[in-house]
Design an enzyme around this catalytic site. Structure first.
Site: not given
Length: 1533
Positions: A527, A530, A628
């Site tokens: 999760d 980045h 999401d």
């Protein structure tokens, strides 16, 4: 058994590939080979891929051993290898000498996933995944009822959001305790544990064939985590990150603004609690600039107190202090040094810099005061600079605050939060504040109380457009003070530091969390990947892989750059990157994503199992929508859910969805606020039931069919993809299996706009599907049904009951409701096409056809594959034996080809256009492109070698194959028209092509390639078996050069050599097709292709004998070499061998060196060939027994070869002087009259051969001026008259050899006799040899002694330590030019040189003349040097016009061979260290030739290049002596 897959990575110096992705599979072998920049160097390759039996440690590297399969000095085949058996990310780097790292990168090895009781492999491309928000699954004992929906819908993998205890916000990704199972999963009076979860997952794996993965969240923890209160050092607080103090001060001030607005304190200034318009936003800006910023004075954190600094400086000046220049390094920059604790005005400046910058004019108080005033002014300037910078930060903060408020309270697409309250503040707080409310002044006092300020922890979030490789909470980032963070107020950002020693508790806690996860789940989704520090994720995934080696790792990256994505994929070993169909704005873009994320094009070439490792894009997990993101029904339409899902399912990669999509839930299921449960599976349920679903619900039935199809296509090898945009809404995706040639074509009509409000056309264009439609795999469309409208249920996440799908599976075309008719058309004899006319392809519908080739084509392809098994076992799949095999195909091709000679191979593989034209043919010309380089297989293979790796099926070459049989027929017909074995090979091709012509045209390029590659590799094997052991056991480079022998040596339609003596044995004969007479058919050597390949210009004495040793003796073609030597011997006249041969009758005897190269070749033949001295006794048929005789027929006058040799020597000693026959423009249009006078003599004092004059050029540097305009016509650019250094060397070599032969009794003459003034004189060969030996160094060496008595023209010397290019030239200065000719003498007669002088001269040559591929033909310091040859240039420049500079600078290749051989010879004399360095140089230079040959479509080395290796369009593309000279170097090594 399938061949082992081997990938080759070529290492190049300074090539850093950390941002390039290389994906490999377990079971592959990876070989590292040396690129041209590294060959010859001592290279060490290091990797952290573990040694067998050891555990992986990321920082533990070991050296790989080199393997040299040929055991030769040449590095072209040297490699080191890794057998890849463990998944993960591995690093490699390499270095040489002192440089430990000269380059490096990563490789990523995919995991192998296993499922089911039998533990069968689940290929990555078979994955169909569905995401579940774990909190919506209810108690653990109800999970299977809810998860069964995924099983019944055909998914084989489930992605769970984290199963841990959630934080206060109830966000799925804000975890209160990473080690504890969410207590919500345990019903009253029951406590479930991780073991129970593990058992459930194991049951799903074994009984449902489903694998499960979950998220790991490393970047933050819930703000209410108990452990973060005990260990505040795990977050960014004001104690461990004091640089955040100014941002914290601003954050507290904004909280107090929230309280004031909520309490109505700003209403009188036009700022109510309910923000409704832009005036209110401007009022917020006013409050910030008028009340907040002036009050909190953030600039004070960045400024210095001026007066104390000035006073400290004054005291230093008064004490006489001086600056320490070693500390400032002469840089007089005075800068503010920030206080590490970030106190207000706590900053300083470097007094050392101040002392260096502001120096008083004396020691008087006035001078010191002036100096202090200068410093004061500078400090005030610096403070002002800081003030301005903070003002910029405040402007950005104001804009970000206004933007946030506008989105959250005004925007239509925002959450519309309503009035500002303490629960819904003006902006989300950036820091936790676990204390009672007080005034701002009281809050700010806490900042200096460490026991409290350690609990002000920075929240996490994301920053739009930020550098993902930078941590925005670390010093140097201004994200928090500029309010650029889109903040997650429920999560605290975790502070790991550089390693476990910086925060031991956090690292240990997170490692334990990782290990629990890896124990139970087959994979993880990273999760917020980045924003997760790379070194943290690296360490955690290493821990996870030690628990589960085949860990499946997925992530969604938002870096906006594929190169930065690759950094994450490489360092973390990410298996699949999440991609989303919702990112496409239209159906065209959606189709493009399918094409981008997997598979080869339909009709792709079969790639060899050993091939270069090429960069790839990350494996995709292609989802219709992620959990999401917004709901597609809201953005597109309910009708689009099915067709877009179908487009995704047809992608050749992992695919999937999120729970709720298939049930048509018409809103986003929020990861934060959703608390309802998913519905359960019940086959009998009614459509309106909100808490149960079955195949009648939403598009579940369609999804089941699509998931099954997706998994079938991947498991059965349908790895070729074609995407066709039929019209703006219809996308057709084809998946094709390359072994069976079956296809599935899915036609999907998208509905990005709702058909109820958007007018879609009823006119759907018809489609042509190549092949025979076997069945309709599925036809499915979204339909409305009569039920109540959608109501959002209170307890269950329910979908829209008013829609379902109509589906039919595995039906015949005639039973389809979507297709009206399917007409069968046949385009030509091999195109079987069905035209589909659609009737009810309504928006929201999908139809998939299973297509096979028509029965005849299918049979022919299967038989063709059967015949291809002899070349590659991969063709076994989908093959069938032929019941009527033609006779020619009953024997393997190797057996047929084994009867071929190397001259036959020249016709099969090579022959340029001019050579073939002699036979009435020519190279195949591809319309709209260009002709092939060769008529033989190499011409085709050179083009296909470029097309094949890229699968460039749109290339004109492939177009030509698809459009007709012209190229196919060309290949077979040109061979059938020949005689003997060649015709049989032609018949073999014809029989293979008979199958090829009757299969669908789109498959012809790949099968044509397969046939040709098989035939070509077979031909090469047969070729090398006929060559010397040096070639057979040689490296790839040696073999490539040896092919030059086949390329250059051919038997033409017309005999190019004069006939050999009938008394000679083993001469090849044939029957002339026209005269029907028996004639000799000896192999001749072309000088170069394409310019010197046919007719009178094919054979040249000089070129032939410079190249003969390398191309014929080294390769073992002894008999053919003998015949060429004897044929040229027969043409001797005036004691010379002709340069231009012209079959002997048209010979020109205008060169002084060819005879000496001929003699050198006889010497080489005698020493290299077993019983080689027998050639001396061979009969030579003299065409011109006297200088003036007419050409005689073969056998009229025969002499033994040794007599002809002796004659050549004697004639030189006597002195050769004659005028060329037919002198004048009829034989040379440019030569001046004097140039036709030929002289070649021996100087009686020195023994040197000399000759020529300033109007002719008798050596290889033979450019004659051609430009009247530039006034160089008839003037040689390089006459090299006098004694040319290489001729002296070749003469010395011959003398030494003849003396030796005489001693052995193999040569009857010991002296030459001459007639002078009617007297007969003689000189022994020994004496002649001695004279040359005694005089060479004296006359040719340019010594360092300016008073050297042997130097007759010291004024002309411009370089010392070299050897002259000639001695006694008519233009004396020409003797002193540095050219690449003396190394030739060094190779053939090394005894002439002293070792030290030779070595120095070679080093000067290396520095001045060595180019990338060739040697500069003239010293670049010479005033007439010009390195670019342009034969078409017509201007006034004497030195350049019409290519006058042919040998005045351009870099010729063949001399490099002699230069390197000379280096090797003399390096051996100078000891091991020098020799090792020389071998490195040689390998390094030769690697460039190897690279050139590999890339060259001519598969050769050019005659010359322009300066610095640039391409010269006037050069032959491949030259015999270039190939030979390089091959000889490898032979010497």
């Amino acid at each position: 058994m399938t061949a082992k897959q081997i990938r080759v990575m070529v290492l190049n110096d300074m090539e850093k590939l950390e941002r390039t992705l290389f994906r490999l599979e377990q079971g592959f072998e990876l070989q590292f080979h040396l690129g041209p920049t590294l060959q010859g160097k001592q290279i060490h390759v290091y990797t952290n891929y573990p040694v067998e039996g050891e555990r992986f440690e990321r920082l533990k590297f070991h050296v790989l051993d080199w393997i040299n399969p040929t055991g030769r000095e040449d590095d072209s085949d040297k490699f080191c290898t890794l057998d890849l058996k463990i998944s993960g990310s591995y690093q490699y780097y390499f270095g040489h000498g002192d440089k430990e790292k000269s380059g490096g990168g990563y490789i990523v090895v995919d995991p192998v996933l296993r499922v089911g009781e039998d533990n069968h492999v689940l290929p990555l491309d078979c994955i169909s995944i569905q995401t579940y928000l774990s909190k919506c699954l209810g108690p653990l004992d109800e999970w299977l009822d809810r998860l069964r929906v995924a099983k019944e819908a055909g998914y084989n993998m489930i992605h769970f959001t984290p199963l841990q205890t959630l934080g206060e916000s109830r966000s799925c990704y804000s975890l209160a305790d990473q080690l504890e199972l969410n207590p919500d999963f345990s019903p009253p009076r029951q406590t479930y544990t991780w073991t129970d979860v593990g058992n459930l997952l194991e049951k799903m794996k074994n009984e449902w064939n489903m694998l499960c993965i979950t998220d790991v969240v490393y970047n933050h923890t819930a703000a209410n985590s108990k452990w973060i209160k005990k260990h505040p050092e795990c977050g960014y607080n004001l104690v461990n990150s004091p640089h955040l103090k100014p941002a914290w001060v601003l954050d507290r001030a904004l909280w107090h603004v929230t309280c004031a607005i909520a309490d109505g304190k700003y209403e009188d200034r036009g700022l109510p609690a309910l923000i409704q318009n832009h005036e209110h936003l401007n009022a917020i800006r006013g409050v910030l600039w008028q009340d907040v910023f002036p009050k909190i004075k953030l600039w004070e954190f960045f400024q210095v107190k001026v007066e104390p600094m000035v006073e400290e400086f004054r005291a230093l000046l008064q004490s006489g202090a001086k600056s320490d220049r070693s500390q400032t390094e002469g840089k007089q920059q005075l800068k503010i040094i920030l206080d590490p604790q970030f106190g207000r005005f706590g900053n300083t400046v470097d007094m050392n810099s101040a002392l260096e910058t502001f120096v008083p004019h004396g020691s008087s108080p006035g001078a010191i005061e002036d100096c202090c005033n200068w410093l004061r002014r500078r400090l005030e300037e610096l403070n002002n600079e800081q003030y301005q910078e903070i003002k910029h930060h405040q402007e950005q903060a104001t804009n970000c605050i206004a933007g946030t408020v506008s989105y959250e309270r005004l925007a239509d697409h925002g959450p519309k939060l309503g009035p500002i309250t303490r629960k819904h503040p003006l902006v989300t707080r950036y820091f936790t504040f676990p204390f009672e409310e007080a005034t701002l002044e009281q809050d700010l006092e806490l900042m200096n109380q460490p026991e409290k300020s350690c609990h002000f922890l920075a929240h996490n979030g994301w920053v739009m457009g930020d550098d993902p490789l930078r941590n925005f909470a670390e010093p140097g980032s201004n994200v928090y003070i500029k309010r650029e963070l889109i903040c997650w107020g429920d999560s605290v950002k975790l502070r790991y530091g550089n390693g476990p020693e910086d925060c031991p508790y956090l690292w240990a806690h997170m490692q334990k969390y990782t290990e629990i996860t890896a124990k139970h789940f087959v994979g993880v989704r990273l999760d917020n990947c980045h924003s997760t520090p790379l070194h943290v994720a690296e360490a955690m995934l290493a821990a996870a892989r030690s628990v589960r080696p085949n860990l499946y790792v997925i992530a969604e990256l938002f870096t906006g750059s594929e190169l930065i994505d690759n950094v994450f994929v490489n360092r973390l070993g990410i298996t699949s990157l999440i991609r989303e169909a919702m990112s496409a704005g239209d159906s065209h873009e959606e189709g493009r994503l399918v094409y981008r994320y997997g598979g080869e094009p339909v009709g792709a070439f079969l790639q060899p199992s050993l091939r270069p490792l090429v960069p790839s894009i990350a494996h995709a997990m292609f989802l219709d929508v992620t959990h999401d993101n917004e709901c597609p029904i809201q953005i597109r339409s309910v009708y689009d859910s099915l067709p877009s899902s179908a487009i995704v399912s047809m992608a050749c990669c992992a695919t999937g969805s999120t729970r709720g999509y298939d049930e048509l839930v018409p809103h986003q299921i929020s990861v934060v606020s959703e608390e309802r449960f998913y519905s359960k599976w019940n086959p009998q349920t009614k459509p309106l039931s909100p808490d149960e679903v079955n195949l009648q619900s939403g598009i579940i039935a369609g999804k089941l069919a699509l998931n099954r199809l997706h998994q079938e296509l991947a498991s059965k090898g349908f790895n070729q993809v074609f995407v066709d945009q039929v019209d703006e809404d219809i996308v057709a995706v084809t998946r094709h299996c390359p072994s069976t040639h079956k296809s599935v074509v899915a036609v999907c009509r998208t509905a990005f706009k709702n058909p109820k409000h958007h007018c879609y056309t009823d006119e759907v264009p018809p489609m042509c599907i190549p092949g025979k439609i076997e069945e309709v795999v599925l036809e499915v469309r979204t339909v409305e049904r009569q039920t109540d409208s959608y109501k959002k249920d209170e307890k269950s996440i329910n979908g829209m009951p008013g829609y379902t799908v109509e589906i039919k599976e595995h039906i015949q075309l005639k039973d389809s409701k979507v297709v009206r008719q399917a007409g069968v058309t046949s385009r030509g004899r091999s195109e079987y096409v069905q035209e589909i006319v659609f009737e009810q392809l309504t928006p929201g519908s999908v139809i998939a056809f299973r297509v096979s080739l028509d029965p005849k084509s299918q049979e022919l392809v299967s038989v063709l594959r059967h015949h291809l098994i002899q070349f590659n076992p991969l063709y076994k799949a989908g093959s069938l034996p032929d019941s009527n095999t033609p006779d020619i195909l009953k024997s393997p091709l190797t057996q047929i080809m084994s009867e071929m000679t190397l001259a036959d191979m020249n016709i099969l593989l090579f022959r340029c256009d001019a050579e073939e034209k002699e036979d009435g043919g020519g190279c195949y010309d591809i319309p709209g492109w260009k002709p092939l380089k060769y008529c033989g297989l190499q011409g085709l293979l050179s083009v296909m070698a470029d097309i094949r790796p890229k699968n460039d099926l749109g290339h004109p070459f492939c177009d030509n194959l698809r459009q007709g049989d012209w190229m196919i027929d060309y290949v077979s017909n040109r061979l059938i028209s020949r005689r003997g074995t060649l015709a049989e090979v032609g018949q073999w091709f014809q029989a293979m092509f008979a199958y090829l012509k009757h299969i669908p045209r789109y498959l012809i390029p790949c099968y044509f390639d397969a046939i040709l590659v098989g035939a070509y590799t077979t031909a090469l094997d047969v070729t090398f078996k006929q060559m010397s052991s040096f070639v057979q056991n040689g490296s790839s480079f040696v073999k490539l050069l040896a092919l030059g022998s086949v390329q250059m040596c051919a038997v033409g339609r017309f005999p190019a050599l004069p006939p050999l003596s009938p008394a000679l044995n083993d001469v090849p004969y044939r029957v002339n097709e026209i005269t029907k007479q028996k004639e000799q058919c000896c192999v001749t050597m072309a000088a170069g292709l394409p310019h010197f390949s046919a007719g009178i210009f094919r054979c040249w004495g000089r070129d032939t004998f410079i190249a003969l040793r390398g191309l014929m003796l080294v390769t073992g073609r002894h008999m053919e070499a003998r015949n060429i030597i004897l044929a040229f011997a027969g043409t001797m006249r005036h004691g010379l061998i002709p340069n231009l041969l012209g079959e002997g009758v048209g010979a020109r005897f205008n060169c002084r060196d060819a005879v000496w190269w001929w003699l050198q070749c006889i010497q080489d033949y005698c020493t290299m060939v077993p019983n080689g001295t027998d050639i001396l006794q061979c009969p030579v048929s003299r065409m011109y027994p006297t200088d003036d005789s007419k050409p005689l027929t073969a056998g009229t006058v025969d002499q033994l070869l040794y007599e002809v040799i002796h004659e050549a020597m004697e004639r030189h000693m006597q002195g050769i002087e004659f005028r060329e026959r037919n002198a004048g423009p009829q034989i040379d249009n440019n030569m001046r009259d004097e140039g036709f006078n030929i002289v070649a003599k021996v100087n009686a004092d020195t023994g040197f051969v000399y000759g020529g004059n300033q109007f002719n050029c008798g050596t290889w540097m033979d450019k004659m001026g051609e430009s009247e305009r530039a006034r160089n016509k008839g003037i040689p650019a390089t006459p090299r008259d006098g004694s040319a250094v290489e001729i002296v060397g070749l003469c010395k070599s011959t003398l030494r050899w003849l003396v030796d032969l005489h001693k052995q009794g193999l040569f009857p003459y010991n002296s030459v006799a001459i007639h002078k003034d009617s007297k007969r004189l003689s000189m022994s060969y020994e004496e002649w040899d001695r004279k040359v030996q005694q005089n060479f160094e004296k006359m040719f060496y340019v010594s360092h002694d300016p008073n050297d008595p042997n130097e007759k023209h010291p004024e002309l010397v411009h370089k010392r330590g070299i050897y002259k290019d000639s001695y006694g030239a008519s233009s004396t200065w020409c003797d002193y030019q540095l050219r690449p000719n003396f190394p030739i003498a060094m190779v053939v007669a090394p005894e002439l040189f002293t070792v030290e002088h030779a070595w120095e001269a070679l080093n000067i040559s290396e520095e001045k003349l060595l180019g990338p591929l060739g040697m500069k033909t003239l010293d670049p310091d010479d005033k007439v040097y010009c390195g670019v040859y342009d034969n078409s240039l017509e201007n006034d420049n004497y030195n350049l016009a019409r290519g006058f500079n042919y040998h005045q600078g351009p870099e010729w290749l063949w001399p490099i061979g002699y230069f390197l051989r000379a280096k090797i010879y003399f390096a051996k004399k100078l000891g091991k260290d020098t020799y090792d360095k020389t071998v490195y140089l040689v390998k390094n230079v030769l690697s460039r030739h190897y690279l050139h040959m590999e890339r060259s479509s001519w598969k050769g080395l050019p005659e010359l290049t322009n300066e610095n290796g640039q391409y010269c369009p006037f050069s032959c593309e491949t030259q015999a002596w270039s190939l030979a000279a390089v091959l000889e170097v490898l032979h010497d090594l």
